[in-house]
Write a protein that holds these residues in place. Structure first.
Motif, PDB file in Angstrom:
ATOM      1  N   LEU A  20      32.904  46.966  39.387  1.00 29.78           N
ATOM      2  CA  LEU A  20      33.113  45.523  39.400  1.00 29.78           C
ATOM      3  C   LEU A  20      32.663  44.740  38.122  1.00 29.78           C
ATOM      4  CD1 LEU A  20      33.626  43.310  41.552  1.00 29.78           C
ATOM      5  CD2 LEU A  20      31.247  43.055  42.068  1.00 29.78           C
ATOM      6  N   ALA A  46      32.970  41.236  37.410  1.00 28.54           N
ATOM      7  CA  ALA A  46      32.391  39.883  37.704  1.00 28.54           C
ATOM      8  C   ALA A  46      32.449  39.490  39.073  1.00 28.54           C
ATOM      9  CB  ALA A  46      33.271  38.741  37.142  1.00 28.54           C
ATOM     10  N   ASP A  47      31.351  39.013  39.795  1.00 23.86           N
ATOM     11  CA  ASP A  47      31.208  38.860  41.153  1.00 23.86           C
ATOM     12  C   ASP A  47      30.638  37.271  41.207  1.00 23.86           C
ATOM     13  OD1 ASP A  47      31.182  38.775  43.891  1.00 23.86           O
ATOM     14  OD2 ASP A  47      29.373  40.091  43.933  1.00 23.86           O
ATOM     15  N   THR A  48      31.284  36.390  41.351  1.00 22.24           N
ATOM     16  CA  THR A  48      30.788  34.773  41.599  1.00 22.24           C
ATOM     17  C   THR A  48      31.111  34.225  42.802  1.00 22.24           C
ATOM     18  OG1 THR A  48      32.781  33.520  40.632  1.00 22.24           O
ATOM     19  CG2 THR A  48      31.282  34.681  38.991  1.00 22.24           C
ATOM     20  N   SER A  77      36.045  37.414  42.113  1.00 22.07           N
ATOM     21  CA  SER A  77      35.584  38.527  41.808  1.00 22.07           C
ATOM     22  C   SER A  77      36.783  39.322  40.939  1.00 22.07           C
ATOM     23  CB  SER A  77      35.189  39.623  42.945  1.00 22.07           C
ATOM     24  OG  SER A  77      34.040  38.688  43.622  1.00 22.07           O
ATOM     25  N   GLY A  80      37.422  43.135  39.295  1.00 20.83           N
ATOM     26  CA  GLY A  80      37.100  44.653  39.040  1.00 20.83           C
ATOM     27  C   GLY A  80      37.985  45.219  38.129  1.00 20.83           C
ATOM     28  N   ARG A 122      44.993  39.882  46.690  1.00 20.73           N
ATOM     29  CA  ARG A 122      44.298  40.220  45.563  1.00 20.73           C
ATOM     30  C   ARG A 122      45.590  40.241  44.525  1.00 20.73           C
ATOM     31  NH1 ARG A 122      45.101  44.397  48.918  1.00 20.73           N
ATOM     32  NH2 ARG A 122      45.753  46.560  48.145  1.00 20.73           N
ATOM     33  N   SER A 144      33.393  35.854  46.255  1.00 21.45           N
ATOM     34  CA  SER A 144      32.446  36.944  45.838  1.00 21.45           C
ATOM     35  C   SER A 144      32.984  38.527  46.625  1.00 21.45           C
ATOM     36  CB  SER A 144      31.077  36.661  46.638  1.00 21.45           C
ATOM     37  OG  SER A 144      30.050  37.731  46.592  1.00 21.45           O
ATOM     38  N   ALA A 145      32.344  39.279  46.081  1.00 18.78           N
ATOM     39  CA  ALA A 145      33.020  40.465  46.460  1.00 18.78           C
ATOM     40  C   ALA A 145      31.836  41.189  47.675  1.00 18.78           C
ATOM     41  CB  ALA A 145      32.992  41.671  45.473  1.00 18.78           C
TER      42      ALA A 145
END
Length: 113
Positions: free
Chosen positions: A44, A46-48, A52, A54, A71, A111-112
């Motif tokens: 991963l 970025a996770d905001t 997100s 990956g 996705r 978010s993931a």
């Protein structure tokens, strides 16, 4: 609520370079934002709250990366399903992803976690 066009893929529309530079923050990025991802690494990035992202290397678990979510899959090298570098796939939850011959970025809304 304003869009400044910096590039338009050869279309004959007006660019807004001056206006974009006037409002751009041209300072360096904070040190914590820069990341290095090895070509063979799946993780991963970025996770905001908004999205997100990956990085997946040659299907080291990528077929399950966000598989339960809608996705966007962007091949960086090789082919994923029928897409290659410079293309993007939109896959619905549960859609099969064959990225065994590709290095990809995979993004989802939210978010993931």
């Amino acid at each position: 609520d304003v869009t400044y066009r910096l590039y338009d893929y050869g279309r004959p529309r007006e660019l807004h370079l001056g206006q974009a530079l006037e409002v751009a923050d041209r300072g360096p990025y904070p040190d914590g934002l820069g990341q290095q991802v090895a070509e063979d690494e799946t993780r991963l990035i970025a996770d905001t709250a908004h999205f997100s992202l990956g990085h997946s290397a040659y299907d080291h678990g990528a077929s399950n990366f966000f598989a339960d979510r809608r996705r966007w899959v962007m091949p960086l090298e090789g082919r994923a399903n029928d897409a290659g570098p410079g293309e993007c796939l939109l896959l619905e939850p549960g859609d099969h992803l064959d990225s065994s011959a590709a290095r990809t970025l995979i993004g989802v809304e939210g978010s993931a976690g």
